[in-house]
Design a protein around this motif. Structure first.
Motif, PDB file in Angstrom:
ATOM      1  N   LEU A   3      41.864  32.923  34.560  1.00  0.00           N
ATOM      2  CA  LEU A   3      41.649  32.951  36.002  1.00  0.00           C
ATOM      3  C   LEU A   3      42.916  33.312  36.736  1.00  0.00           C
ATOM      4  CD1 LEU A   3      39.618  32.353  38.246  1.00  0.00           C
ATOM      5  CD2 LEU A   3      40.720  30.131  38.404  1.00  0.00           C
ATOM      6  N   GLU A   4      42.874  34.428  37.435  1.00  0.00           N
ATOM      7  CA  GLU A   4      44.016  34.745  38.271  1.00  0.00           C
ATOM      8  C   GLU A   4      43.836  34.019  39.593  1.00  0.00           C
ATOM      9  OE1 GLU A   4      41.628  37.779  39.253  1.00  0.00           O
ATOM     10  OE2 GLU A   4      40.916  36.814  37.438  1.00  0.00           O
ATOM     11  N   THR A   5      43.241  34.717  40.515  1.00  0.00           N
ATOM     12  CA  THR A   5      43.130  34.136  41.831  1.00  0.00           C
ATOM     13  C   THR A   5      41.669  34.200  42.271  1.00  0.00           C
ATOM     14  OG1 THR A   5      44.362  34.059  43.877  1.00  0.00           O
ATOM     15  CG2 THR A   5      43.491  36.200  43.231  1.00  0.00           C
ATOM     16  N   LEU A   6      41.242  33.248  43.043  1.00  0.00           N
ATOM     17  CA  LEU A   6      39.839  33.190  43.447  1.00  0.00           C
ATOM     18  C   LEU A   6      39.470  34.389  44.301  1.00  0.00           C
ATOM     19  CD1 LEU A   6      39.365  29.448  44.315  1.00  0.00           C
ATOM     20  CD2 LEU A   6      38.434  30.716  42.394  1.00  0.00           C
ATOM     21  N   ARG A   7      38.371  35.020  43.975  1.00  0.00           N
ATOM     22  CA  ARG A   7      37.977  36.220  44.716  1.00  0.00           C
ATOM     23  C   ARG A   7      37.550  35.845  46.119  1.00  0.00           C
ATOM     24  NH1 ARG A   7      34.567  40.453  41.558  1.00  0.00           N
ATOM     25  NH2 ARG A   7      34.089  40.743  43.752  1.00  0.00           N
ATOM     26  N   SER A   8      38.190  36.495  47.074  1.00  0.00           N
ATOM     27  CA  SER A   8      37.967  36.074  48.447  1.00  0.00           C
ATOM     28  C   SER A   8      36.558  36.413  48.930  1.00  0.00           C
ATOM     29  CB  SER A   8      38.999  36.723  49.356  1.00  0.00           C
ATOM     30  OG  SER A   8      39.007  38.113  49.133  1.00  0.00           O
ATOM     31  N   ASP A   9      35.932  37.452  48.377  1.00  0.00           N
ATOM     32  CA  ASP A   9      34.572  37.753  48.829  1.00  0.00           C
ATOM     33  C   ASP A   9      33.617  36.651  48.376  1.00  0.00           C
ATOM     34  OD1 ASP A   9      35.134  38.555  46.279  1.00  0.00           O
ATOM     35  OD2 ASP A   9      33.937  40.379  46.346  1.00  0.00           O
ATOM     36  N   ASP A  12      34.074  33.804  50.772  1.00  0.00           N
ATOM     37  CA  ASP A  12      33.364  34.026  52.033  1.00  0.00           C
ATOM     38  C   ASP A  12      31.880  33.739  51.855  1.00  0.00           C
ATOM     39  OD1 ASP A  12      35.529  34.681  53.547  1.00  0.00           O
ATOM     40  OD2 ASP A  12      35.420  36.816  53.102  1.00  0.00           O
ATOM     41  N   GLU A  47      33.168  30.491  37.032  1.00  0.00           N
ATOM     42  CA  GLU A  47      34.588  30.797  36.857  1.00  0.00           C
ATOM     43  C   GLU A  47      35.436  29.543  37.061  1.00  0.00           C
ATOM     44  OE1 GLU A  47      35.829  34.505  38.157  1.00  0.00           O
ATOM     45  OE2 GLU A  47      37.856  33.907  38.696  1.00  0.00           O
ATOM     46  N   LEU A  48      35.017  28.720  38.016  1.00  0.00           N
ATOM     47  CA  LEU A  48      35.763  27.491  38.258  1.00  0.00           C
ATOM     48  C   LEU A  48      35.465  26.435  37.201  1.00  0.00           C
ATOM     49  CD1 LEU A  48      35.309  27.192  42.114  1.00  0.00           C
ATOM     50  CD2 LEU A  48      37.464  27.444  40.897  1.00  0.00           C
TER      51      LEU A  48
END
Lengths: 293, 293
Positions: A3-9, A12, A47-48
Motif C-alpha cells: 500500500l502506497e497512499t490511499l487513492r483520493s478518488d 471522495d 486494500e485497507l
DNA sequence: CGGTAGCTATAATGTGATGTTATCGTAGTT
DNA sequence: AACTACGATAACATCACATTATAGCTACCG
C-alpha cells in the motif's frame, strides 16, 4: 501490505457514501452507477483490510473505523482544496465548522464568535446539534470543533474544560422564594416547574436530584430551550430552573440553586485532527473568551 | 474548474519527480516508464493550471508552486500512512524530521531532543543542513521543523525567535588578552585567527566587523565547525572567535567579544503546515528547553 | 566543431482497470 | 403475500493509462 497512499478518488467516493449511508443515493450524487460506487468502496475496504460499514437490517452504518476514515477523508479533501486555491493564487475561503447546542451559541459563544470573525478571514459555519450530535460531528470530521457539556467522551474525542455552569431558580420577583439569596432543593417542594421534555439531560438531572432529595413537585409546562422555559416562567406558569448563564427577562429574578451538580462545558476536537489556521484561531478565541469566568 | 480532489497517485509521482528533478530516474524508482511519469506530471500541472517546474539548461528545477505542492504532497502521504496504520490497529511509527546545522545539534538542541525522545514515541530524524538547506528542507516539507540563524526568511517559512547568541574570543589561558574580562575588536589587532573558510557566514560577519573597525589581522587557519576551530586554537595555532554556547576545551579560556552583532537562532516551520502530534511535541520541547537563556 | 551521451517530450499503439447494464437476493412495508 | 427499495454480483463495454518508439535539445568531449 503493498500500500502506497490511499487513492483520493476512493476517499471522495467514501465520503459521499458515508454521508448518505446509501449506495444508490451517493452514486447519484457522484454521477456514477450504484455498482461502480459499490465496487470502489469494496476495494477501499479490501486494500485497507478493514470493514468500513455494517448492515443493520436494511440500513447501513459506519463502523468505528469507517468513521475514522470519514474524518480523515474530509480533512484531506479540505486540505486539497486549500492547496489548489493557494497554488492558483485564488484567495482560500476555508470554512471553519463548529457544532454545539443552541444554548451554547446563545449564551456562551457570543463573544468568542464575534472575536473570531473579526480576527480571521475564514468563514464560520455553525451546526446546531445536541450532545451526541456534537460528538458525532467532531469524530466524523463534519465539524472541526464542538462544544457542550458531556458526562463522558469517547477515546477519539478530546475535551478541553472551559467553564463550570451552575443552576438557578427563576421566578417572578414577587415570589416568596425571591427573598432568599440562595435556594436549596427542599425549597422547591410543592412547586410547579417549567422543565424540558422528558429525556432531555437537564430534565433528567433535575428530576433525579429532586427525587433523591425526596422533594415533591409537578410539571407546570414542558418547553425546549432556555428561552422558551424562561418565557413560560415569565407568563407565570411556574418556576423554572435554568443554567446560570441565561439572561433573565425583566420581571423575573434568578437565585442560585444549591444541590444540583454544576455542568462543565468542554471544547471538543478530534484526537489526531490536524486543524488548519482557521480552526486553530477559532479554538483560541473560544478558550480566551469563554474559559475565564 | 471541474476539480474535486487532487489525485494521490499523481502526487506520489510528483514527489518522486521532485526529489530527483529527473523524470528518468524518478520513473525507475516508481517502476514506471519515463513517458508515463512525464504525462502524469503534465496532467497534474494542467489540472492545477500551474507550472510546476522549469528547465534551466538541461537541469530541471521546481517553481515556487512546485515546492509548495511538494510539501503538501509529502504531508498528505505521511498523513495517509498514519491513518492506514491506525485503522489497521498497527502502532503508528510516525517520524519527526528536523533540519539544522551541526552547531545547533551539538550546542543548542541537546536538552530538547533528549526531552523529546523521552516524551514522545515518534522516531526522530535529523538532517544536517546549512542555512539555506534548512530553509529549503522546511519549505519543501522534507523536514517538519528547522533551526538556525537567518538574516531573512522567505514568506512561506515561519520563524520563532528562540535565543540570542553572542560571540567570544577563545585563547590559551596564558594569553595576554585572557586577563581582560571582555574583549573589543581593537584588541584583536595583529592577531592570527582560526576562522571558518571564506564565504561561510561566521567568517563573513567577523571579517566585515574587523574590516570596518580598521583592525588588521591574519588567518592562522581555516576550519569548518566550532569543534575544529577550537581544536586548532588549543593547538596554539591562533585565537578563534566562536559562538558563546560552545563548550570550551581545557586549557583554553573564553572572553566575551564586544562589537560583533549577536546572532538570533530561530525555530522554523512551514507556514500553513499542519504538524502532527509528534512534530508539535518536538516544537514544544525545543521552545521549552532552548528559549530561556 | 561535430559526434555522442543523457535526458525531455510527444506520438502511436495496446491492455487492464473501471464504468455500465442486467439481475438476483433480502429486508422491510402495506 | 406481493411490493418496494436497495445491496451485491456478473457479464460486457469503454476509456484512461502504460509501453515502445522516436524526435529534439543541451551539455560535454575528443
Amino acid at each position: 501490505m503493498p500500500l502506497e497512499t490511499l487513492r483520493s478518488d476512493w476517499l471522495d467516493a467514501f465520503v459521499a457514501f458515508a454521508e448518505h449511508r446509501n449506495f444508490t443515493h451517493a452514486a447519484r450524487e457522484l454521477h456514477l452507477s450504484q455498482p461502480a460506487l459499490h465496487v470502489q468502496i469494496a476495494k477501499l475496504s479490501e486494500e485497507l483490510g478493514v470493514t468500513l460499514y455494517r448492515r443493520e437490517g436494511r440500513a447501513l452504518s459506519l463502523t468505528h473505523q469507517g468513521t475514522q476514515l470519514l474524518a480523515f477523508a474530509r480533512e484531506a479533501r479540505e486540505r486539497s482544496r486549500e492547496i489548489v486555491a493557494e497554488l492558483r493564487g485564488e484567495p482560500a475561503d476555508a470554512a471553519v465548522t463548529m457544532a454545539a447546542g443552541e444554548g451554547a451559541y446563545l449564551y456562551l459563544l457570543g463573544d468568542a464568535l464575534r472575536a473570531f470573525t473579526r480576527r480571521s478571514t475564514a468563514r464560520l459555519q455553525v451546526l446546531t446539534r445536541d450532545r451526541q450530535g456534537a460528538i458525532d460531528a467532531v469524530r466524523s470530521g463534519e465539524a472541526h470543533l464542538g462544544m457542550g457539556s458531556f458526562s463522558s467522551l469517547p477515546d477519539d474525542v478530546l475535551g478541553t474544560p472551559l467553564v463550570e455552569i451552575g443552576s438557578c431558580v427563576v421566578m417572578p420577583s414577587a415570589h416568596r422564594l425571591a427573598r432568599k439569596r440562595a435556594i436549596v432543593l427542599a425549597d422547591l417542594a410543592g412547586e410547579a416547574l417549567v422543565v424540558p421534555p422528558a429525556g432531555r439531560p437537564h430534565r433528567t438531572a433535575l428530576a433525579q436530584a429532586l427525587e433523591t432529595a425526596g422533594v415533591a413537585w409537578r410539571v407546570a409546562a414542558e418547553a425546549s430551550g432556555w428561552d422558551l422555559m424562561l418565557h413560560f416562567a415569565s407568563l407565570g406558569v411556574g418556576l423554572t430552573v435554568v443554567n446560570d448563564f441565561c439572561r433573565i427577562p425583566r420581571g423575573l429574578v434568578a437565585r442560585p440553586l444549591r444541590g444540583l451538580p454544576s455542568v462543565r462545558y468542554d471544547l471538543l476536537s478530534r484526537r489526531g485532527a490536524r486543524l488548519g489556521a482557521g480552526a486553530l484561531a477559532l479554538r483560541q478565541c473560544v478558550v480566551d473568551k469563554t474559559s475565564r469566568r
